[in-house]
Motif scaffolding. Structure first.
Motif, PDB file in Angstrom:
ATOM      1  N   TYR A 275       7.923   9.794   6.880  1.00 49.23           N
ATOM      2  CA  TYR A 275       7.228  10.777   6.049  1.00 49.23           C
ATOM      3  C   TYR A 275       7.117  10.306   4.608  1.00 49.23           C
ATOM      4  CZ  TYR A 275       6.008  14.831   3.390  1.00 49.23           C
ATOM      5  OH  TYR A 275       5.356  15.659   2.516  1.00 49.23           O
ATOM      6  N   SER A 276       5.979  10.586   3.999  1.00 47.56           N
ATOM      7  CA  SER A 276       5.862  10.543   2.538  1.00 47.56           C
ATOM      8  C   SER A 276       4.830  11.598   2.193  1.00 47.56           C
ATOM      9  CB  SER A 276       5.413   9.160   2.063  1.00 47.56           C
ATOM     10  OG  SER A 276       4.062   8.952   2.423  1.00 47.56           O
TER      11      SER A 276
ATOM     12  N   ARG B 146      16.754   1.543   8.206  1.00 43.65           N
ATOM     13  CA  ARG B 146      15.574   2.298   8.671  1.00 43.65           C
ATOM     14  C   ARG B 146      14.306   1.694   8.076  1.00 43.65           C
ATOM     15  NH1 ARG B 146      13.709   8.226   8.377  1.00 43.65           N
ATOM     16  NH2 ARG B 146      12.064   8.092   9.922  1.00 43.65           N
ATOM     17  N   GLN B 147      14.409   1.335   6.790  1.00 41.08           N
ATOM     18  CA  GLN B 147      13.275   0.730   6.106  1.00 41.08           C
ATOM     19  C   GLN B 147      12.890  -0.583   6.796  1.00 41.08           C
ATOM     20  OE1 GLN B 147      13.438   1.451   1.919  1.00 41.08           O
ATOM     21  NE2 GLN B 147      12.967  -0.655   1.460  1.00 41.08           N
TER      22      GLN B 147
ATOM     23  N   ALA C 184      11.254   0.017  10.132  1.00 42.47           N
ATOM     24  CA  ALA C 184       9.858   0.447   9.935  1.00 42.47           C
ATOM     25  C   ALA C 184       8.981  -0.772   9.672  1.00 42.47           C
ATOM     26  CB  ALA C 184       9.773   1.432   8.771  1.00 42.47           C
TER      27      ALA C 184
ATOM     28  N   SER D  60       0.200   1.191  -4.815  1.00 40.85           N
ATOM     29  CA  SER D  60      -0.904   0.607  -4.048  1.00 40.85           C
ATOM     30  C   SER D  60      -2.228   1.271  -4.437  1.00 40.85           C
ATOM     31  CB  SER D  60      -0.607   0.782  -2.558  1.00 40.85           C
ATOM     32  OG  SER D  60      -1.720   0.470  -1.789  1.00 40.85           O
TER      33      SER D  60
ATOM     34  N   ILE E 248       3.006   3.840  -1.971  1.00 41.65           N
ATOM     35  CA  ILE E 248       1.612   4.284  -1.843  1.00 41.65           C
ATOM     36  C   ILE E 248       1.004   4.471  -3.234  1.00 41.65           C
ATOM     37  CG2 ILE E 248       0.115   6.168  -1.059  1.00 41.65           C
ATOM     38  CD1 ILE E 248       2.192   6.671   1.195  1.00 41.65           C
ATOM     39  N   LEU E 249       1.785   5.046  -4.138  1.00 39.51           N
ATOM     40  CA  LEU E 249       1.262   5.307  -5.487  1.00 39.51           C
ATOM     41  C   LEU E 249       0.881   4.013  -6.210  1.00 39.51           C
ATOM     42  CD1 LEU E 249       3.726   8.154  -6.596  1.00 39.51           C
ATOM     43  CD2 LEU E 249       1.324   8.408  -5.940  1.00 39.51           C
TER      44      LEU E 249
ATOM     45  N   LYS F  31       8.568   5.323   0.365  1.00 40.25           N
ATOM     46  CA  LYS F  31       7.217   5.132   0.906  1.00 40.25           C
ATOM     47  C   LYS F  31       6.175   5.679  -0.065  1.00 40.25           C
ATOM     48  CE  LYS F  31       4.617   5.564   5.186  1.00 40.25           C
ATOM     49  NZ  LYS F  31       4.723   5.749   6.630  1.00 40.25           N
ATOM     50  N   GLN F  32       6.491   6.839  -0.628  1.00 39.03           N
ATOM     51  CA  GLN F  32       5.542   7.478  -1.546  1.00 39.03           C
ATOM     52  C   GLN F  32       5.268   6.607  -2.772  1.00 39.03           C
ATOM     53  OE1 GLN F  32       3.789  10.012  -0.945  1.00 39.03           O
ATOM     54  NE2 GLN F  32       2.941  10.597  -2.922  1.00 39.03           N
TER      55      GLN F  32
ATOM     56  N   ASP G 151       4.975  -1.001   9.917  1.00 47.12           N
ATOM     57  CA  ASP G 151       4.606  -0.145   8.786  1.00 47.12           C
ATOM     58  C   ASP G 151       4.443  -1.015   7.540  1.00 47.12           C
ATOM     59  OD1 ASP G 151       4.319   1.690   6.760  1.00 47.12           O
ATOM     60  OD2 ASP G 151       5.812   3.085   7.564  1.00 47.12           O
ATOM     61  N   LYS G 152       3.173  -1.286   7.214  1.00 46.37           N
ATOM     62  CA  LYS G 152       2.891  -2.216   6.108  1.00 46.37           C
ATOM     63  C   LYS G 152       3.352  -1.672   4.757  1.00 46.37           C
ATOM     64  CE  LYS G 152       0.251  -5.525   8.138  1.00 46.37           C
ATOM     65  NZ  LYS G 152       0.902  -5.513   9.449  1.00 46.37           N
ATOM     66  N   ILE G 153       3.494  -0.362   4.676  1.00 45.57           N
ATOM     67  CA  ILE G 153       3.898   0.221   3.396  1.00 45.57           C
ATOM     68  C   ILE G 153       5.399   0.061   3.168  1.00 45.57           C
ATOM     69  CG2 ILE G 153       3.884   2.366   2.055  1.00 45.57           C
ATOM     70  CD1 ILE G 153       1.387   3.081   3.664  1.00 45.57           C
ATOM     71  N   MET G 154       6.106  -0.271   4.229  1.00 45.45           N
ATOM     72  CA  MET G 154       7.546  -0.483   4.103  1.00 45.45           C
ATOM     73  C   MET G 154       7.914  -1.945   4.350  1.00 45.45           C
ATOM     74  SD  MET G 154       8.260   2.565   3.384  1.00 45.45           S
ATOM     75  CE  MET G 154       9.979   3.001   3.559  1.00 45.45           C
TER      76      MET G 154
ATOM     77  N   GLU H 121       8.686   7.302  -8.588  1.00 48.00           N
ATOM     78  CA  GLU H 121       7.642   8.253  -8.216  1.00 48.00           C
ATOM     79  C   GLU H 121       7.095   8.988  -9.443  1.00 48.00           C
ATOM     80  OE1 GLU H 121       9.126  11.400  -5.749  1.00 48.00           O
ATOM     81  OE2 GLU H 121       7.176  11.807  -4.847  1.00 48.00           O
TER      82      GLU H 121
ATOM     83  N   ILE I 242      14.185   7.486   1.806  1.00 51.67           N
ATOM     84  CA  ILE I 242      13.170   6.680   2.507  1.00 51.67           C
ATOM     85  C   ILE I 242      11.765   7.239   2.275  1.00 51.67           C
ATOM     86  CG2 ILE I 242      13.348   7.932   4.709  1.00 51.67           C
ATOM     87  CD1 ILE I 242      13.360   4.239   4.822  1.00 51.67           C
ATOM     88  N   ASN I 243      11.659   8.560   2.203  1.00 47.56           N
ATOM     89  CA  ASN I 243      10.340   9.179   2.058  1.00 47.56           C
ATOM     90  C   ASN I 243       9.758   8.909   0.676  1.00 47.56           C
ATOM     91  OD1 ASN I 243      12.158  11.610   3.677  1.00 47.56           O
ATOM     92  ND2 ASN I 243      10.530  10.537   4.715  1.00 47.56           N
TER      93      ASN I 243
END
Lengths: 318, 274
Positions: free
Chosen positions: B261-262, A234-235, A238, A203, A200-201, A196-197, A243-246, A167, A192-193
């Protein structure tokens, strides 16, 4: 009315990731590896829903490791310090699907080697083996940003898996991995959060999520593996629920984590049994546990542990 | 959340005009914009734009499919209009048949017809069934649940997977005298409907109807959407171009642990990542 047959099914799936570029793809690899594709949890649903066979990436350290216990370094005693020979041994004798070159030697607190060393190691390993490579930095942000882009460039067109990005440090390596057409490892600290972050970054920088493999800092058996397991689970759930981001395949670093715990490496402890079996068993058990959570690529070290885990994978993913 | 975008509907002036003029661009722009904004399905409703409802439905379906592959939600209470649309839907594509009541005075078998059409359209076809019967739209909780139970039972008898069934408990305009009790009734009904089958049928609503004729339409819509998500709503026909509404939806799903969450979760909810 007949009793309905309840089969748990999911709408999403894990991405397929293919590593390695052969001559046809403009690279020099002699084999490719495809992982991912699960449409259900491990053992869930029908056989067609299972992922591609999980693979093992054997660690090759760029410099002779100083902190390895004897039981681990013994099988590699002839090749330590020569990454090219080491990689060859992993592929030819131990059946590695992938070779993971771990650049511990560039760490400022270790050998503090520079980029010319790392590039040389990369080129040598590329020449000595035909399997796809994983190229893994040392974990020091500044040094990784200095060295890993050069490593990526040296392996340009070989479709390697390079990493890791976090991150707080993702821009340099993401940009160069994109330019050099590699796959990328996104890392999160058992969170997990943040996983995902960081996805996204990268991406947002235009890196396709279909070329990402996710990594959570792994825990070894007895050292929080239940957290690692539940986060992987969990991932995966998802991903399976769309959840395409996971939805990326997952890599776990079992070798490093297993061999730093005392249960794997202490000798002469009454009642614990011999370390020759105990250490590899610790590594194999950790790997098998994470395979059941859905891990797609497992980084490993000890030949005995590798043989055990390969045997299990071959039996389950026939 | 299975998001059905509402704008391709002949009740809207621009779409009505586009149908009259056979102006593909208006329809195709709406299809693309709604897809980009996060639509899982595009609702296609001929409205009152044309006397030839079957022909218009086909034209809309073909026009949309020329420009994007987002699944369609064919919206008509006339089986023949749905059937006409289905002829033009690409084979094997996901499609929704929206909507049928349990039964009608004029057609006792209407639900059967929708189920049969969905079966013929393939395994990715689903239907939206309204909690409504030949006596009209029920006002109370119990009748809504009873009708939903009959719909679910009928689907199961016919071997139709309840995961392909969407129950719409029908939201009425809050501004209509006496209707203010309805949003609460709908949530209470949904609390029961989700236990009618395992796996539960989906639940959807035509959200914008709630704020028909009211001021503060967007605010009313998004407030109720958040409330309904907490009662198990997992689909809705909505204005996906309403950004505030979409952000509330993302947040409601997050708070119900439907999304991980993110820090950038609002961006993660965007269609590019779905």
């Amino acid at each position: 009315m007949a009793v309905p047959k309840i089969v748990e099914s999911f709408t999403g799936s894990v991405n397929n990731v293919t590593l390695g570029a052969t001559k046809d793809d403009g690279g020099t690899r002699t084999s490719k590896v495809t992982v991912g594709g699960a449409r259900n949890v491990v053992y869930g649903g029908s056989f067609e829903d299972a992922s591609a066979k999980p693979v093992i990436a054997l660690d090759v350290i760029d410099t002779s490791p100083e902190d390895w216990p004897d039981v681990l370094s013994e099988p590699y005693k002839d090749v330590l310090g020569s990454p090219a020979d080491w990689a060859k041994k992993c592929v030819e004798e131990l059946g590695a699907d992938l070779v993971c070159v771990k650049f511990d030697g560039i760490h400022p607190d270790k050998a503090d080697k520079d980029e010319s060393h790392a590039v040389k190691v990369t080129e040598e390993v590329l020449k000595s083996v035909g399997v796809p490579l994983v190229l893994w930095g040392c974990g020091n942000d500044e040094k990784d940003n200095q060295v890993m882009p050069k490593v990526s460039e040296a392996a340009k067109g070989e479709n390697c898996l390079v990493g890791t990005v976090t991150e707080d440090n993702y821009k340099s390596l993401t940009a160069i991995a994109l330019a050099d057409n590699h796959h990328l490892i996104t890392q999160a600290p058992l969170d997990i959060n943040i996983a995902k972050q960081v996805n996204i970054l990268v991406s947002d920088m235009g890196f396709p999520l279909e070329r990402v493999v996710a990594f959570q800092t792994t825990g070894a058996l007895g050292y929080g593996i239940e957290y690692a397991y539940s986060i992987q689970e969990r991932q995966r759930l998802a991903a399976l629920t769309g959840d395409k981001i996971m939805a990326m395949p997952v890599i776990c670093d079992v070798g490093y984590e297993s061999w730093r715990v005392k249960e794997a490496k202490l000798t002469d402890v009454t009642g614990w049994g011999g370390v020759e079996d105990r250490g590899p068993m610790w590594e194999a058990t950790t790997a098998i546990c994470l395979l059941q959570a859905g891990a797609d690529i497992i980084r490993m070290r000890h030949p005995k542990a590798v043989a055990t885990v390969k045997n299990l994978i071959d039996q389950i993913w026939q | 959340m299975i998001i059905i975008a509402e704008r391709i509907n002949g009740m809207f002036k621009d779409v009505k005009q586009a149908i009259a003029d056979k102006d593909k661009k208006v329809v195709q722009d709406l299809a693309k914009k709604q897809t980009e904004a996060g639509a899982s399905y595009l609702d296609v409703n001929v409205g009152t734009a044309s006397a030839d409802q079957e022909g218009t439905m086909q034209w809309l379906v073909e026009t949309i499919q020329e420009t994007c592959s987002t699944p369609l939600c064919l919206d008509s209470q006339k089986p023949n209009v749905i059937a006409a649309g289905l002829k033009s839907v690409k084979a094997g594509a996901a499609v929704m048949l929206n909507s049928t009541p349990l039964n009608k005075k004029s057609d006792e078998q209407v639900l059967d017809k929708y189920i049969e059409m969905a079966e013929q359209a393939g395994p990715k076809a689903s239907i939206i069934a309204l909690t409504m019967d030949k006596n009209g739209v029920p006002q109370d909780i119990d009748t809504r649940v009873a009708i939903a139970a009959e719909i679910v039972q009928k689907a199961m008898e016919k071997g139709f997977d309840t995961q392909r069934l969407f129950i719409d408990p029908i939201i009425l305009p809050v501004k209509v005298p006496g209707a203010q009790v309805q949003p609460g009734n709908i949530m209470a009904a949904m609390d029961q409907i989700r236990y009618l089958a395992d796996p539960a049928p989906h639940m959807t609503i035509g959200l914008s109807n709630l704020s028909q004729g009211a001021t503060e339409r967007s605010l009313i819509n998004r407030t109720f959407l958040a409330m309904a998500v907490s009662h198990g709503l997992d689909s809705a026909i909505i204005d996906v171009l309403d950004e505030k509404l979409m952000n509330v939806l993302a947040t409601a799903e997050l708070l119900m642990n439907k999304q991980i969450y993110s820090d950038s979760y609002l961006r993660a909810y965007s269609p590019a990542n779905k």
